[in-house]
Scaffold this motif. Structure first.
Motif, PDB file in Angstrom:
ATOM      1  N   CYS A 230     103.436   2.884   6.928  1.00 52.70           N
ATOM      2  CA  CYS A 230     104.391   3.677   5.705  1.00 52.70           C
ATOM      3  C   CYS A 230     103.344   4.623   4.980  1.00 52.70           C
ATOM      4  N   LEU A 231     102.086   4.337   5.038  1.00 56.42           N
ATOM      5  CA  LEU A 231     101.265   5.182   4.292  1.00 56.42           C
ATOM      6  C   LEU A 231     100.990   6.322   5.234  1.00 56.42           C
ATOM      7  N   ILE A 232     101.057   6.293   6.454  1.00 56.33           N
ATOM      8  CA  ILE A 232     100.911   7.485   7.252  1.00 56.33           C
ATOM      9  C   ILE A 232     102.171   8.505   7.260  1.00 56.33           C
ATOM     10  N   LEU A 233     103.279   7.825   7.288  1.00 61.21           N
ATOM     11  CA  LEU A 233     104.775   8.429   7.718  1.00 61.21           C
ATOM     12  C   LEU A 233     105.022   9.167   6.009  1.00 61.21           C
ATOM     13  N   SER A 234     104.465   8.847   4.933  1.00 61.29           N
ATOM     14  CA  SER A 234     104.774   9.358   3.863  1.00 61.29           C
ATOM     15  C   SER A 234     104.189  10.881   3.742  1.00 61.29           C
TER      16      SER A 234
ATOM     17  N   LEU B  51     107.051  15.453  -3.047  1.00 57.12           N
ATOM     18  CA  LEU B  51     105.967  14.856  -3.873  1.00 57.12           C
ATOM     19  C   LEU B  51     106.223  13.300  -4.385  1.00 57.12           C
ATOM     20  N   ILE B  52     107.302  13.455  -4.973  1.00 51.95           N
ATOM     21  CA  ILE B  52     107.888  12.270  -5.452  1.00 51.95           C
ATOM     22  C   ILE B  52     108.426  11.105  -4.586  1.00 51.95           C
TER      23      ILE B  52
ATOM     24  N   MET C  11     105.190   5.443  -0.203  1.00 53.68           N
ATOM     25  CA  MET C  11     104.014   4.784   0.129  1.00 53.68           C
ATOM     26  C   MET C  11     104.247   3.450  -0.742  1.00 53.68           C
ATOM     27  N   LEU C  12     104.563   3.367  -2.087  1.00 52.47           N
ATOM     28  CA  LEU C  12     104.798   2.271  -2.656  1.00 52.47           C
ATOM     29  C   LEU C  12     105.771   1.304  -1.988  1.00 52.47           C
TER      30      LEU C  12
END
Length: 482
Positions: A114-118, A88-89, A95-96
């Protein structure tokens, strides 16, 4: 017993790996004709960062599960629960990090990717412990079956998305779906639970062993990915895609031949972690087979790069041909060296493995500086190949002379006939490419490979190296040669 187990486990792993090789080549050939080099270049840059977070996510948990024979259900559940919080971390941090990545490459396209790959980062993190548990329990058939099923499903979905004009998103979604499917498969086949209270003593007990393994993976990541970051920044996405395609295909035989054996070595040889001589004797038989196979693969790739790249990926990847030719020179040593990590882990010497990664990273950085100065991805490919070859000698000097307390010169002498065969085959490149001028790429590849195979078989006979393949034969055939 160990030898039989390694052979059986490797056979199971081999069948699944080779089926996956065929599927990967087949689907990749289709995708390479639908998607553009620019699409692959965009994903290649982001993959560097996702790979880094995957290194952070593992932190040695998987191999610790394999190595620690005294761990019970409580310790396993604690490691898994820790991996969930860690996942989770890391997902949030990734994402950031999307914003700095966009700023660095001056391209907003990386933000949604990047948001998707998180999501993939999270599931890759929590997969470490159950995957290690499957290997500890030597459930290689389930692992192999998982590999095939997940590959078919994800590649099929990726092709559909590519045809629907999802472009680079098709490759991104493939990574996410793959990590989720692997976790679902693992969860069904291992006994593991999320617990409210973590046994921190279990984590502390593996810190030294897993810590050095993590540090090795950390430095190894940079040595393997700095070239992509630099090319992407200095030369752009398309040159990066051409270079990355050559680099990826150079690793193909390493990942899909060496890694047939490597995943089975640590779980099995860890049973002999206090007997270095037994491990050395068993290991050298494996090294010899990998070496002789690597010689043939290296020769084929060095002599036939144009045919291989054109047949598999089409004419739009012509810049990758010379890169692949130079990089193929490192295949032989990479195929042998790909198993060294399992030996360091089995012998509880992850510390030496970590120190090796520091030296190897420094060598890669030096090679990159030379390549950047030349302003050529072909020159950079040559320097990287030389650096990878040097890794072999450094790693095996430490492994054989220091960790195993063996004789490094004796080890090299064992590989001398293989080296002579490789040199002779590579010298054949000039006459073969000069006299075999067939315009049909498939026919040209077949003709060249046949010529190489005939000379290879003759050299094996002259130098009496064919005997090392006898253990691979079925029992009935083996008895005729012994």
């Amino acid at each position: 017993m160990a030898e039989t187990s390694i052979k059986k486990a490797s056979l199971i792993t081999a069948v699944s790996k080779y089926i996956n090789i065929f599927l990967g080549i087949f689907f990749s050939a289709i995708l390479s004709r639908i998607l553009t080099p620019n699409d692959y270049g965009i994903v290649a840059i982001v993959t560097v960062f996702t790979s880094f977070f995957i290194v952070l996510s593992n932190c040695g948990l998987g191999i610790a599960v394999i190595q620690r024979k005294d761990f019970g259900q409580e310790e396993i559940d604690s490691l898994f629960t820790f991996s969930v919080f860690l996942g989770l971390i890391l997902a949030v941090v990734f994402m950031l990090s999307a914003y700095p990545i966009c700023l660095f490459f001056d391209n907003d396209v990386y933000l949604p990717i990047c948001l998707i790959l998180s999501v993939s980062i999270f599931f890759n993190t929590i997969n470490a412990v159950p995957d290690g548990l499957l290997r500890k329990e030597k459930k290689f058939f389930l692992i192999g079956l998982r590999l095939i099923i997940v590959s078919v499903l994800t590649y099929g979905a990726t092709i559909v998305l590519a045809l629907l004009d999802f472009k680079y998103y098709a490759l991104v979604i493939q990574s996410v779906v793959s990590s989720i499917l692997i976790f679902m498969w693992n969860l069904k086949n291992v006994k593991i639970h999320f617990v409210r209270k973590i046994n921190w003593n279990a984590l502390k007990s593996i810190f030294s062993y897993s810590g050095y393994n993590f540090l090795f993976n950390f430095f190894n990541f940079f040595s393997r990915n700095l070239d992509k970051l630099i090319i992407g920044k200095m030369l752009g996405n398309e040159p990066l895609a051409q270079y990355n395609k050559a680099y990826h295909f150079m690793l193909y035989p390493v990942q899909n031949l060496t890694n047939v054996i490597s995943p089975t070595l640590h779980p099995i040889l860890s049973d002999y972690q206090n007997d270095a001589k037994t491990i050395y004797d068993k290991y050298m038989r494996i090294v010899k087979i990998l070496s002789l196979i690597g010689v043939f693969v290296t020769a084929v790739c060095f002599i036939c790069p144009n045919e291989i790249i054109t047949i598999l990926y089409g004419n739009q990847w012509f810049d990758a041909v010379i890169c692949f030719k130079f990089m193929s020179l490192a295949i032989w040593t990479q195929m042998i060296g790909g198993t060294s990590g399992s030996l360091f882990a089995a012998l509880n010497d992850t510390k030496s493995h970590f120190y090796i990664s520091i030296v190897n990273t420094a060598i890669i950085v030096f090679a990159l500086l030379l390549g950047v100065k030349a302003h050529s991805i072909q020159s950079l490919a040559l320097y990287i190949s030389i650096a990878l070859i040097s890794h072999f000698f450094i790693s095996y000097y430490i492994l054989i002379a220091k960790t195993m307390k063996g004789n490094f010169l004796t080890f090299l002498k064992t590989l001398l006939p293989d080296f002579l065969i490789l040199v002779f085959l590579c010298v054949l490149a000039l006459p073969i490419n000069r006299f075999i001028t067939i315009h049909n790429m498939v026919l040209a590849l077949f003709t060249k490979c046949s010529s190489i195979a005939l000379v290879y078989a003759l050299l094996l006979s002259i130098l009496r190296q064919w005997k090392f393949f006898i253990p691979l034969l079925p029992a009935k055939l083996k008895s005729k040669f012994c």
